[in-house]
Every structure is written in structure tokens, then in C-alpha cells.
Design an enzyme around this catalytic site. Structure first.
Site, PDB file in Angstrom:
ATOM      1  NE  ARG A 171      -2.891  -2.327  13.641  1.00 31.89           N
ATOM      2  CZ  ARG A 171      -2.332  -1.104  13.577  1.00 31.89           C
ATOM      3  NH1 ARG A 171      -1.029  -0.969  13.567  1.00 31.89           N
ATOM      4  NH2 ARG A 171      -3.092  -0.024  13.553  1.00 31.89           N
ATOM      5  NE  ARG A 210      -6.187  -6.537   0.348  1.00 29.75           N
ATOM      6  CZ  ARG A 210      -6.878  -5.431   0.567  1.00 29.75           C
ATOM      7  NH1 ARG A 210      -8.157  -5.497   0.801  1.00 29.75           N
ATOM      8  NH2 ARG A 210      -6.306  -4.243   0.557  1.00 29.75           N
ATOM      9  CG  HIS A 236       2.691   0.446  17.722  1.00 33.79           C
ATOM     10  ND1 HIS A 236       1.551  -0.313  17.622  1.00 33.79           N
ATOM     11  CD2 HIS A 236       2.667   1.267  16.643  1.00 33.79           C
ATOM     12  CE1 HIS A 236       0.864   0.030  16.545  1.00 33.79           C
ATOM     13  NE2 HIS A 236       1.531   0.997  15.935  1.00 33.79           N
ATOM     14  CG  ASP A 281       7.172  -0.115  15.619  1.00 34.67           C
ATOM     15  OD1 ASP A 281       7.673   0.269  16.701  1.00 34.67           O
ATOM     16  OD2 ASP A 281       6.303   0.547  15.017  1.00 34.67           O
ATOM     17  CB  ILE A 318       6.800  -1.447  10.129  1.00 33.24           C
ATOM     18  CG1 ILE A 318       6.798  -0.010  10.612  1.00 33.24           C
ATOM     19  CG2 ILE A 318       6.379  -1.553   8.677  1.00 33.24           C
ATOM     20  CD1 ILE A 318       7.829   0.332  11.615  1.00 33.24           C
ATOM     21  CD  GLU A 369       1.248  -3.097  19.488  1.00 30.96           C
ATOM     22  OE1 GLU A 369       0.643  -2.017  19.603  1.00 30.96           O
ATOM     23  OE2 GLU A 369       1.832  -3.445  18.451  1.00 30.96           O
ATOM     24  N   GLY A 417       0.846  -1.193   0.000  1.00 28.87           N
ATOM     25  CA  GLY A 417       0.000   0.000   0.000  1.00 28.87           C
ATOM     26  C   GLY A 417       0.878   1.239   0.000  1.00 28.87           C
ATOM     27  NE  ARG A 418      -3.037   6.390   1.017  1.00 34.93           N
ATOM     28  CZ  ARG A 418      -4.159   5.739   1.312  1.00 34.93           C
ATOM     29  NH1 ARG A 418      -4.135   4.640   2.041  1.00 34.93           N
ATOM     30  NH2 ARG A 418      -5.313   6.191   0.871  1.00 34.93           N
ATOM     31  CB  ILE A 419       3.256   2.350   4.744  1.00 32.25           C
ATOM     32  CG1 ILE A 419       2.373   3.429   5.387  1.00 32.25           C
ATOM     33  CG2 ILE A 419       4.536   2.175   5.562  1.00 32.25           C
ATOM     34  CD1 ILE A 419       1.829   3.072   6.777  1.00 32.25           C
TER      35      ILE A 419
HETATM   36  C1  8YV Z   1      -1.013   4.664  15.390  1.00 30.45           C
HETATM   37  C2  8YV Z   1      -0.593   2.876  13.795  1.00 30.45           C
HETATM   38  O1  8YV Z   1      -0.448   5.771  15.916  1.00 30.45           O
HETATM   39  O2  8YV Z   1      -1.577   4.322  12.236  1.00 30.45           O
HETATM   40  C3  8YV Z   1      -1.505   3.183  12.678  1.00 30.45           C
HETATM   41  O3  8YV Z   1      -2.155   2.251  12.200  1.00 30.45           O
HETATM   42  O4  8YV Z   1      -0.313   1.778  14.068  1.00 30.45           O
HETATM   43  C4  8YV Z   1      -0.001   3.975  14.548  1.00 30.45           C
HETATM   44  O5  8YV Z   1       0.571   4.861  13.665  1.00 30.45           O
HETATM   45  C5  8YV Z   1      -1.522   3.835  16.467  1.00 30.45           C
HETATM   46  O6  8YV Z   1      -2.417   2.893  15.976  1.00 30.45           O
HETATM   47  C6  8YV Z   1      -2.215   4.675  17.503  1.00 30.45           C
HETATM   48  O7  8YV Z   1      -2.209   4.008  18.687  1.00 30.45           O
END
Ligand code: 8YV
Length: 325
Positions: A235, A178, A282, A259, A233, A264, A156-158
Site C-alpha cells: 500500500r 508485526r 497498481h 506499484d 507492492i 491513487e 503474510g501470505r504474499i
Molecule cells: C485489488 C489490491 O485488486 O487486493 C488488494 O489489496 O490491492 C488489489 O489486488 C485492488 O485493491 C482493487 O482495486
């Protein structure tokens, strides 16, 4: 002149970035409860709340407990904790915070990759412990970034921002997603195992949710191989953490940089015990500036919805939801 939105009740369950809370309070009627639990909603809240702004889980039961809810503005690009499919069915809009954190998270991913491969955190600890003076230079690292081929899980974007950086480091990029992403020249692998077989460095940026649950499993880690490096980075839920800790302990892969974690802020003891794991709390998007921009986007979505009937960044599951204004 008081804006029309001043009477609209926006519920913030649990903690939220203070800048978002302050802007909501200035523009709407702010209502707060400790957590997103229907038992904490009184009759007035049930009747009056039209928007939720949150960084916590919002499940179907909570959505159903708010019959006049129109929009859930999620703080974070990942919104796996929000039941967006259910929201879509109930004609409730869901928004997230893409774009404003893309480059920050991609920067962090590269930092984490370098720390993992070249043991930079451990090398600093070595210096601070006085070992440079007492024991001499830090041992040469088994890992190097040179010559690596990188696979990205989640283009995706990231993922694309990470890919651009990886290319700038002179390394090849391929990916699993996907579906194939058009307009990108990187080699596409239709399965995660085939990507892991083809590369020695796997970076996961995949979103959470059922479709990706424990996708990075023992088979994928074995395919990555003994020189393999895994970076996450995205989930924590996308990884079988038991299998990962085993793969790190028995040399199935070389190292991992994480991360994000499945539960969590609890990090499994088995991962804490792995010296070849670089573990971060995170912090992917966690700079003052980026978190401020995310907070602004949460509130901009609410304002755009209530003033114009169209939010800035709706999620795909609720694209069809129309404002009744
Ligand atoms: C959030 C993140 O700051 O944007 C997301 O999906 O995982 C983090 O950048 C985080 O979810 C906030 O708690």
C-alpha cells in the site's frame, strides 16, 4: 426454484468487477449507488440492505447508515479502506479476497524488482526510440540482482510467496513483521530500521492502516543505503513519498519500483521526475484470471454468509461476528 437469497438486498456502491456484479444480480437483489455516501441512501435502502459488496472506502458513517447491514464483502485482500474495527463493534462481518491473488502478486513483485534493478522498462523505451541503432547498446546498469540481500516488510501470505521466489533466485531473505512468523527460518528483525540496515533491497508487502502509515520513512531509506532498492507492492500509505522522492533524487538509495501510491491514481510529480523509479499503475493482481477469481470470492463470501451463516474468508477484526440466522 427461486433461491431464498433472491430477496436479500446487496448494495454495490461505485464500481465493482462486472463478474461480481453479474453473479450478485443472479443470486440476490442488486442495489447500486454511485459511491459509498450515506446521502445517496433512500429510506428503502436503509431498511433493506443486508450486504455490501465493494472495492471502495466504507467508513463508520456509511456502516451506521445501514442498520440492517450484516456483511461487507471487500474486493481485494487489502481492506484498509473499510473500517473493519467499527464493523466488528457493530456486529457486521467483513470479508476480503486472500489466497486467490497470492501467487499473481508475488510474480508481479519479482517482475517489478527485476525491472527496477536492471532498468528493463527504460531499456525497452531505448529500443523503441531507435536509440539502439543510432547510439549503440543500452548503457550497462549500475544495479544487479546478484549478491543482493532482500528484506521483506510484511511476512503474510504474499510476503512468503515472494520470499520463496527470492530464494529461488539465490538470494538471502530476512523480514520485519508485526510479530515473528513461526515456522519460517528467515531472519526476523523487530524493527524496520534494523531490517533496512541489514539488507540492500527492501520489498514492502505491508498492509495499509494507522500502524504502517509512512513506516518507510527517511530513516529507513538512509539505512537501506546508496546501493539500496525499494519495491512496494503493498500500500502506498506505508511510504513517506516525499522522503522517497528525495532519497531517489539525491542518491540516498539507488532505485525504487512502485506499484502502489498514497493517493491513487495520482502519482506525485516528484516521483514521476525520478528516472530511477519504475512506476506501475497498481497492477499487482491485475490479470483477467486473478481478478475473476477475486470477484468469485467476493460473491462466494456473500452466499456462504446468507446460506450457511459462515463466510469463506472473514477478516480477523470480525472473526467473532455471528450470523443471526
Ligand atoms: C485489488 C489490491 O485488486 O487486493 C488488494 O489489496 O490491492 C488489489 O489486488 C485492488 O485493491 C482493487 O482495486
Amino acid at each position: 426454484m427461486m433461491s431464498e437469497t433472491q430477496d436479500i438486498a446487496i448494495l454495490v456502491p461505485g464500481k465493482l468487477h462486472p463478474h461480481a456484479v453479474e453473479r450478485i444480480n443472479g443470486r440476490f437483489r442488486l442495489v447500486r449507488i454511485d459511491r459509498a455516501d450515506p446521502a445517496l441512501l433512500d429510506d428503502a435502502m436503509k431498511k433493506e440492505v443486508r450486504g455490501v459488496a465493494s472495492m471502495t472506502a466504507i467508513d463508520a458513517g456509511f456502516i451506521d447508515a445501514l442498520p440492517n447491514l450484516e456483511i461487507i464483502a471487500n474486493f481485494g485482500v487489502g481492506y484498509d479502506a473499510v473500517d473493519a474495527a467499527h464493523a466488528g463493534k457493530k456486529d457486521v462481518m467483513v470479508t476480503n479476497t486472500p489466497d486467490v491473488l497470492t501467487e499473481e502478486v508475488a510474480d508481479t513483485a519479482l517482475g517489478l524488482l527485476l525491472c527496477t534493478v536492471r532498468e528493463l522498462g527504460r531499456a525497452e523505451n531505448y529500443l523503441r526510440a531507435g536509440k539502439w541503432r543510432s547510439d549503440g547498446p543500452y548503457p550497462l546498469t549500475k544495479g544487479s540482482l546478484r549478491g543482493r540481500s532482500v528484506g521483506i516488510f510484511g511476512m503474510g501470505r504474499i510476503g512468503r510467496a515472494i520470499a520463496r521466489r527470492i530464494e529461488a533466485f539465490g538470494l538471502s531473505v530476512s523480514y520485519h513483521n508485526r510479530r515473528q512468523v513461526h515456522g519460517e527460518d528467515y531472519t526476523y528483525h523487530p524493527s524496520l530500521v534494523s531490517l533496512a540496515e541489514a539488507v540492500d533491497t527492501l520489498i514492502s508487502v505491508a498492509p495499509g492502516g494507522e500502524a504502517t502509515e509512512k513506516a518507510v520513512n527517511a530513516e529507513v531509506l538512509k539505512a537501506l543505503g546508496p546501493n539500496g532498492v525499494f519495491v512496494n507492492i503493498g500500500r502506498g500509505s506505508t511510504v513517506d513519498e516525499v522522503a522517497l522522492a528525495e532519497a531517489l533524487a539525491d542518491g540516498t538509495i539507488l532505485a525504487a519500483g512502485l506499484d502502489v501510491f498514497a493517493d491513487e491514481p495520482n502519482v506525485p510529480q516528484a516521483l514521476l521526475a525520478c528516472e530511477n523509479a519504475t512506476l506501475l499503475p497498481h497492477v499487482g493482481s491485475a490479470s483477467i484470471a486473478t481478478r475473476q477469481a477475486m470477484a468469485d470470492l467476493v460473491v462466494d463470501n456473500l452466499i456462504a454468509w446468507f446460506e450457511e451463516g459462515t463466510p469463506v474468508t472473514p477478516v480477523w477484526e470480525t472473526q467473532h461476528v455471528q450470523s443471526g440466522r
